[in-house]
Design an enzyme around this catalytic site. Structure first.
Site, mmCIF file in Angstrom:
data_model
loop_
_atom_site.group_PDB
_atom_site.id
_atom_site.type_symbol
_atom_site.label_atom_id
_atom_site.label_comp_id
_atom_site.label_asym_id
_atom_site.label_seq_id
_atom_site.Cartn_x
_atom_site.Cartn_y
_atom_site.Cartn_z
ATOM 1 N N LYS A 199 0.852 -1.187 0.000
ATOM 2 C CA LYS A 199 0.000 0.000 0.000
ATOM 3 C C LYS A 199 0.891 1.242 0.000
ATOM 4 O O LYS A 199 1.484 1.599 1.014
ATOM 5 C CB LYS A 199 -0.911 0.057 1.228
ATOM 6 N N CYS A 308 13.384 10.718 7.305
ATOM 7 C CA CYS A 308 13.160 10.243 8.671
ATOM 8 C C CYS A 308 14.382 10.417 9.557
ATOM 9 O O CYS A 308 14.264 10.771 10.723
ATOM 10 C CB CYS A 308 12.755 8.778 8.639
HETATM 11 P P1 NAD Z 1 2.087 8.256 7.923
HETATM 12 O O1 NAD Z 1 2.287 7.508 9.185
HETATM 13 O O2 NAD Z 1 1.058 9.294 7.887
HETATM 14 O O3 NAD Z 1 1.734 7.257 6.726
HETATM 15 C C1 NAD Z 1 2.562 6.167 6.392
HETATM 16 C C2 NAD Z 1 1.720 5.135 5.654
HETATM 17 O O4 NAD Z 1 0.747 4.633 6.556
HETATM 18 C C3 NAD Z 1 0.956 5.684 4.448
HETATM 19 O O5 NAD Z 1 0.920 4.730 3.427
HETATM 20 C C4 NAD Z 1 -0.437 5.884 5.022
HETATM 21 O O6 NAD Z 1 -1.449 5.814 4.045
HETATM 22 C C5 NAD Z 1 -0.536 4.722 5.975
HETATM 23 N N1 NAD Z 1 -1.530 4.905 7.054
HETATM 24 C C6 NAD Z 1 -2.134 6.041 7.469
HETATM 25 N N2 NAD Z 1 -3.014 5.765 8.462
HETATM 26 C C7 NAD Z 1 -2.949 4.443 8.682
HETATM 27 C C8 NAD Z 1 -3.596 3.564 9.603
HETATM 28 N N3 NAD Z 1 -4.488 3.995 10.483
HETATM 29 N N4 NAD Z 1 -3.273 2.249 9.568
HETATM 30 C C9 NAD Z 1 -2.346 1.791 8.706
HETATM 31 N N5 NAD Z 1 -1.710 2.575 7.798
HETATM 32 C C10 NAD Z 1 -2.005 3.884 7.794
HETATM 33 O O7 NAD Z 1 3.536 8.812 7.530
HETATM 34 P P2 NAD Z 1 3.904 9.730 6.292
HETATM 35 O O8 NAD Z 1 3.408 11.099 6.601
HETATM 36 O O9 NAD Z 1 3.501 9.078 5.016
HETATM 37 O O10 NAD Z 1 5.491 9.679 6.342
HETATM 38 C C11 NAD Z 1 6.243 10.479 7.165
HETATM 39 C C12 NAD Z 1 6.647 9.748 8.421
HETATM 40 O O11 NAD Z 1 7.326 8.542 8.070
HETATM 41 C C13 NAD Z 1 7.622 10.516 9.268
HETATM 42 O O12 NAD Z 1 7.287 10.380 10.619
HETATM 43 C C14 NAD Z 1 8.958 9.838 8.976
HETATM 44 O O13 NAD Z 1 9.923 10.005 9.984
HETATM 45 C C15 NAD Z 1 8.532 8.436 8.820
HETATM 46 N N6 NAD Z 1 9.523 7.681 8.039
HETATM 47 C C16 NAD Z 1 10.306 6.764 8.686
HETATM 48 C C17 NAD Z 1 11.284 6.075 7.980
HETATM 49 C C18 NAD Z 1 12.158 5.051 8.661
HETATM 50 O O14 NAD Z 1 12.768 4.246 7.950
HETATM 51 N N7 NAD Z 1 12.242 5.024 9.974
HETATM 52 C C19 NAD Z 1 11.469 6.316 6.619
HETATM 53 C C20 NAD Z 1 10.658 7.250 5.990
HETATM 54 C C21 NAD Z 1 9.675 7.924 6.719
#
Ligand code: NAD
Length: 502
Positions: A199, A308
């Site tokens: 997804k 991140c």
């Molecule tokens: P997000 O948590 O909003 O979304 C991530 C994914 O989860 C998306 O595909 C989203 O559609 C999905 N999602 C949203 N609500 C959900 C739910 N209730 N249940 C399951 N899935 C759901 O994050 P974002 O805004 O897309 O990305 C930014 C964040 O990701 C930042 O906090 C960043 O630090 C983190 N990040 C971490 C890494 C790492 O490797 N540690 C890498 C990249 C980004």
């Protein structure tokens, strides 16, 4: 596609292949078929440098997810995929890597248009990283072995372990490195013999849909890789509890990751969580200040700060504080803000209007909290969701801009005196994704490394990522690892086999 985006593509001479893909009606990839959402719903996909509409994506339903899981299950539970010999899996993964390489420029354009990132970095980092990841994991299928053991208990046994793939893996991917993060999850899962349902983030689904076309072209059997686009709150949430899914691997924010983790573990699924960060950077007084300033600026402002493990909190030893800050500001001034398709773009737009608003809100908050804005921080009027890189000085540990992940080009700095104080400041966070140290004194560096609570420590560098090295956070930054041989362990069961011998 609206005329704003079309003019933008014309202005930067985007390739015909990319235009053809963007002009197509976008569909999901389920069981080898290209399908619309079962209820016909779609969502809008916008281009961040202009704010214009690119296209629509199918907004998947839980019925669509059920179909994708059923297709993945069928392949895993006895389909062609499960019967492939390891070398055949290796060949398929290499074929896919070759195809990604052949279409690398097109994929970089799609990523730059969809996410707003620099097309140059998209090609050099995101797409190259995707190719490298598939090649790295393509080498693993023939090297996954158990152990033969000689037990000491009474009796005569042949005892050995088998490494077996977990099953159907659900990959939930964020918007900041869409293709590369997907590759980390999918390449490793396929290498061990799992099947996947991906997804992508709503904001950036396009490169993953183009990737699915290459999966088909590579001859990977239908149902091994499935892509369901749409809302996280619908598809992502349903993945976390779905009975047909054996493992959820999630990259995204800490609050959503906690929700996913709770639901997945509650349903006894395996789970890997790669979450947010607020990574500290320590600049010691013996560092080469000019090269450290370049690396620190890159470590926080690359991808417009939407990274991140960005080094967003910089602690500078007091005797070099002012000189280093001057260097850092000078380097930051040279970073070119431009639309993502501009080959000289360093600072592209935020991914969305909402993200721009959130980041601008943090810059205002920093000013209200009394931090000193020493560089940038402006929000140019549209079109596009641009924010100038901002540097705050003399920040206090309890300020929200120091404690919370902003996910934009905002850097907070403050001085420290002793290394003990530096360690205490660095660790004063719920996160633990990465830390960087700038110093030429290896004895001091080695003393610091074990004291820092972070999954990665970079020395005189930031965000050096390679498929052979694990990546993943401590504390609120996550559970488990992506990349490296470590990731494979999170995708396999170990079966203990006891055979009674005469
Ligand atoms: P997000 O948590 O909003 O979304 C991530 C994914 O989860 C998306 O595909 C989203 O559609 C999905 N999602 C949203 N609500 C959900 C739910 N209730 N249940 C399951 N899935 C759901 O994050 P974002 O805004 O897309 O990305 C930014 C964040 O990701 C930042 O906090 C960043 O630090 C983190 N990040 C971490 C890494 C790492 O490797 N540690 C890498 C990249 C980004």
């Amino acid at each position: 596609m609206d005329s704003t985006v079309r003019n933008y593509l014309d202005q930067y001479g985007v390739s015909d292949a990319t235009r053809r893909f963007l002009d197509k009606s976008q569909k999901m990839f389920i069981g080898g078929a290209w399908v619309e959402s079962s209820n016909g719903a779609t969502f809008d996909i916008f281009e961040p440098s202009t704010g214009g509409l690119i296209t629509h994506g199918p907004s998947g339903t839980t019925d669509d997810l059920d179909r994708a899981v059923a297709a993945a299950r069928q392949q895993f539970d006895g389909g062609e995929w499960r019967r492939l010999k390891p070398l055949e899996r290796e060949r398929m993964l290499h074929r896919l890597a070759d195809l990604i390489e052949t279409h690398a420029d097109e994929l970089a354009e799609i990523e730059a248009i969809d996410m707003g990132k620099s097309v140059t970095f998209a090609r050099e980092i995101d797409i190259q990283g995707t190719i490298d990841t598939f090649r790295y994991f393509a080498g693993w299928p023939t090297k996954l072995h158990g152990r033969t053991v000689e037990p000491s208990i009474p009796g005569n046994y042949l005892a050995y372990t088998r490494k077996e793939p977990l099953g159907v893996v659900a990959a939930i991917v964020p918007w900041n490195f869409p293709l590369q993060t997907m590759a980390w999850k999918v390449a490793a899962a396929l290498a061990v013999g799992c099947t996947v349902v991906v997804k992508p983030a709503e904001l950036t689904s396009l490169s993953t849909l183009r990737f699915a076309e290459l999966v088909q072209e590579a001859g990977i059997p239908d149902g091994v890789v499935n892509i369901v686009t749409g809302k996280g709150s619908v598809i992502g949430a349903a993945m976390s509890t779905h009975p047909g899914i054996n493992k959820v691997t999630f990259t995204g924010s800490t609050p959503v990751g906690q929700e996913v983790g709770r639901a997945a573990v509650g349903n006894l699924k395996h789970v890997t969580l790669e979450l947010g960060g607020k990574s500290p950077v320590l600049v010691l007084d013996d560092a080469d200040l000019a090269s450290a300033a370049r690396a620190v600026a890159n470590g926080v402002f690359f991808n417009s700060g939407q990274v991140c493990d960005a080094g967003t909190r910089v602690y500078i030893q007091r005797s070099v504080h002012d000189a280093f800050l001057d260097e850092l500001i000078a380097v930051t001034r040279t970073l070119q803000m431009a639309p993502g398709l501009d080959r000289d773009c360093y600072i592209g737009p935020m991914v969305s209007a909402q993200q721009k608003k959130a980041v601008a809100g943090y810059i205002e908050l920093g000013l209200r909290e009394g931090a000193k804005l020493v560089h940038g921080g402006g929000s140019p009027e549209g079109p596009g969701h641009f924010i100038e890189p901002a540097i705050f000085a003399h920040c206090k540990p309890d300020m929200r801009i120091v404690r919370e992940e902003i996910f934009g080009p905002v850097l907070v700095t403050s001085p420290f005196d002793t290394l003990e104080e530096a360690v205490s400041l660095a660790n004063d966070t719920p996160f633990g994704l990465a830390t960087a140290i700038y110093s030429n004194d290896l004895a001091r560096v080695h003393t610091l490394i074990p004291q820092l609570h972070a999954g990665s420590v970079y020395v005189n560098a930031h965000s050096t990522i390679d498929p052979s090295m694990p990546f993943g956070g401590f504390k609120d930054s996550g559970l488990g690892k992506d990349l490296g041989p470590e990731q494979l362990d999170y995708l396999m069961e170990t079966k203990a086999v006891w055979i009674t011998l005469p």
